[in-house]
Motif scaffolding. Structure first.
Motif, PDB file in Angstrom:
ATOM      1  N   LEU A   1      20.236  11.938   0.921  1.00 32.37           N
ATOM      2  CA  LEU A   1      21.075  10.829   1.375  1.00 32.37           C
ATOM      3  C   LEU A   1      20.440   9.492   1.028  1.00 32.37           C
ATOM      4  N   THR A   2      19.138   9.391   1.242  1.00 32.26           N
ATOM      5  CA  THR A   2      18.434   8.139   0.931  1.00 32.26           C
ATOM      6  C   THR A   2      18.530   7.816  -0.551  1.00 32.26           C
ATOM      7  N   LEU A   3      18.298   8.821  -1.386  1.00 32.76           N
ATOM      8  CA  LEU A   3      18.334   8.585  -2.829  1.00 32.76           C
ATOM      9  C   LEU A   3      19.748   8.398  -3.345  1.00 32.76           C
ATOM     10  N   PHE A   4      20.754   8.839  -2.579  1.00 32.67           N
ATOM     11  CA  PHE A   4      22.135   8.520  -2.943  1.00 32.67           C
ATOM     12  C   PHE A   4      22.340   7.008  -2.871  1.00 32.67           C
TER      13      PHE A   4
ATOM     14  N   ALA B   1      18.746   6.852   6.314  1.00 35.87           N
ATOM     15  CA  ALA B   1      18.955   6.785   4.867  1.00 35.87           C
ATOM     16  C   ALA B   1      19.360   5.385   4.431  1.00 35.87           C
ATOM     17  N   ILE B   2      20.241   4.757   5.195  1.00 33.55           N
ATOM     18  CA  ILE B   2      20.705   3.410   4.849  1.00 33.55           C
ATOM     19  C   ILE B   2      19.554   2.417   4.901  1.00 33.55           C
ATOM     20  N   LEU B   3      18.776   2.454   5.959  1.00 33.27           N
ATOM     21  CA  LEU B   3      17.687   1.494   6.117  1.00 33.27           C
ATOM     22  C   LEU B   3      16.511   1.791   5.192  1.00 33.27           C
ATOM     23  N   LEU B   4      16.197   3.071   5.001  1.00 29.30           N
ATOM     24  CA  LEU B   4      15.114   3.432   4.078  1.00 29.30           C
ATOM     25  C   LEU B   4      15.450   3.025   2.646  1.00 29.30           C
ATOM     26  N   SER B   5      16.698   3.236   2.239  1.00 20.76           N
ATOM     27  CA  SER B   5      17.084   2.883   0.869  1.00 20.76           C
ATOM     28  C   SER B   5      16.947   1.390   0.637  1.00 20.76           C
TER      29      SER B   5
END
Length: 476
Positions: A37-40, A260-264
């Motif tokens: 999800l993060t890499l998406f 995922a949103i914040l890590l990306s």
């Protein structure tokens, strides 16, 4: 039900969440973990912009352009926090469309979804259309030859007739999407790691020519220059919300989507800042102009050696592949959610045995491929930014509304400093929208008017929520 009531009817957040993954046509399968999800989101955000945006930012801010990336990240963070809260509360495929349906009603949700369709379709078509040019650059650097302009450029370009590379990249991505979300996420993960490796390679080479003297006059244009650079690079952050469109295919959406949103956003910001430092350290800021790319920095750092630029051009080609994959995926999932609500035809929610919306994917991919192959997009591609900012603004408003209407709703993540954070998010989005070109607003208004006509002709009459309300009224 009056006209006003029908336009403002809201779909309860609990109902939207309960429907997640399901539709009349079948069920989506939960296969994605936090890394995928993060890499998406990283794949959708970390596109070709970083390879060229420094040429826009450095001349207006000097070495302090790196702070422009930080400023843009802070601006994006306000909306990212709001996305994180709503994604963890309403973990479905519809992203901001579904969030608007739960908070501001059907008409606003429709306009939001309709604008996203424009933004997604045109942006992915523009990326696919320009892929042929970068592929030619790579072929010329590697083999000394290139594809004829007649079959590698869209009409409107010099010698262009049909853009076959655009069709090829969309076709390859479609094959991946038809294999399933898990397979698509795996391919995206591999390509993102390759892209980051290429950027790391750039940094290693650039740091060999690093000169601290290039930072002596760090902010020659002052705070105004940093703000101008931040505005120019902000659009390189669009895409961090991509994970939210995978809400119904995440294994643990309430936990993983906000992360995922914040890590990306954090990963992309770190990459941008390090690349910016390496670039300005290798090439004096006064030598940058609007045409300067990372390849030009490498040429200066290596004394014109060609093979580093070849590696970088390979990175550009890969970068565009991840953007096409993630954006095309996101559009099919938003259409899936809109179809489940009855606002677009049912064909878009039909899911195969492999948990893939096959018809949806084929229809969208065919449209995108044709658009990229034969339509000169030109400035229209730039006009899609307003659709994204509009969706960002609605998500910030949605957080405020949902806190008031459903205070007891389970939230796996809460926006800090509420309500200041979402209010600032709205204001930043409005400010950036106000600064866009007139053609952007013209396209936005025309597309919105067309969308309203479609809604009143089809969506309003086929709305599942509307039919449910009518049935309940008849029973009572």
């Amino acid at each position: 039900m009056s006209l006003l009531q029908s336009l403002t009817r809201r779909k309860p957040a609990e109902r939207i969440a309960a429907e997640g993954g399901h539709g009349e046509g079948g069920e989506l399968k939960r296969t994605m973990g936090l890394l995928q999800l993060t890499l998406f989101s990283v794949g959708a955000t970390l596109g070709t912009g970083i390879f060229f945006v420094l040429g826009e930012a450095v001349p207006v801010a000097g070495p302090a352009a790196v702070l422009g990336f930080v400023l843009a990240a802070v601006t994006a963070l306000f909306s990212a926090l709001s996305y994180a809260e709503l994604a963890g509360t309403i973990p479905v495929s519809g992203s901001s469309y579904s969030y608007a349906y739960a908070t501001m009603g059907e008409l606003v949700a429709w306009v939001c979804g309709w604008c996203l369709l424009l933004e997604y379709a045109v942006s992915v078509s523009a990326v696919a259309s320009s892929w042929g040019g970068y592929l030619n650059s790579f072929l010329e650097s590697a083999f000394g030859s290139r594809l004829p302009a007649a079959i590698s450029a869209s009409p409107g370009s010099e010698g262009g007739m049909v853009n076959l590379p655009a069709v090829l990249i969309v076709f390859l991505v479609t094959l991946l999407l038809l294999r399933g979300a898990s397979e698509s996420a795996t391919a995206n993960t591999i390509m993102v790691f390759l892209k980051v490796a290429v950027l790391a390679f750039f940094c290693v080479i650039a740091f060999t020519a690093f000169r601290t003297g290039n930072f002596a006059d760090f902010a020659p244009m002052g705070a105004a220059g940093i703000a101008a650079a931040g505005s120019k690079v902000f659009f390189s952050y669009i895409g961090f919300d991509a994970a939210s469109t995978a809400g119904e295919e995440a294994k643990n959406p309430k936990r993983d989507l906000p992360l995922a949103i914040l890590l990306s956003l954090a990963i992309v910001t770190a990459v941008y800042v390090v690349v910016g430092l390496a670039a300005v350290g290798a090439l004096a800021w006064r030598e940058f102009d609007s045409e300067t790319s990372l390849a030009d920095v490498l040429n200066a750092a290596t004394g014109g050696t060609t093979w580093p630029a070849l590696v970088l051009s390979f990175g550009v080609v890969i970068s565009m592949g991840t953007v096409v994959l993630t954006v095309l995926y996101g559009q099919t999932r938003i259409l899936f959610a809109m179809s489940r609500d009855g606002l677009v035809p049912r064909v878009f929610q039909r899911v195969s045995r492999g948990s893939v919306p096959v018809a949806n994917t084929v229809i969208v991919s065919t449209f995108v491929a044709l658009l990229a192959a034969v339509v000169p997009l030109g400035q229209l591609a730039e006009a899609t930014s307003i659709g994204t900012l509009f969706a960002f603004a609605l998500v910030n408003v949605g957080v405020i509304v949902l806190r008031r209407t459903s205070p007891g709703l389970e939230r796996s993540f809460r926006v800090p400093l509420f309500p200041l954070t979402p209010i600032l998010g709205v204001l930043f989005c409005i400010g950036l929208m106000a600064g866009l070109d007139g053609i952007t607003w013209v396209v936005f208004l025309i597309w919105t008017a067309f969308g309203l006509a479609v809604y009143f002709a089809y969506g309003r009459r086929h709305s599942v929520l509307g039919r449910t309300a009518s049935t309940a009224k008849e029973v009572s």
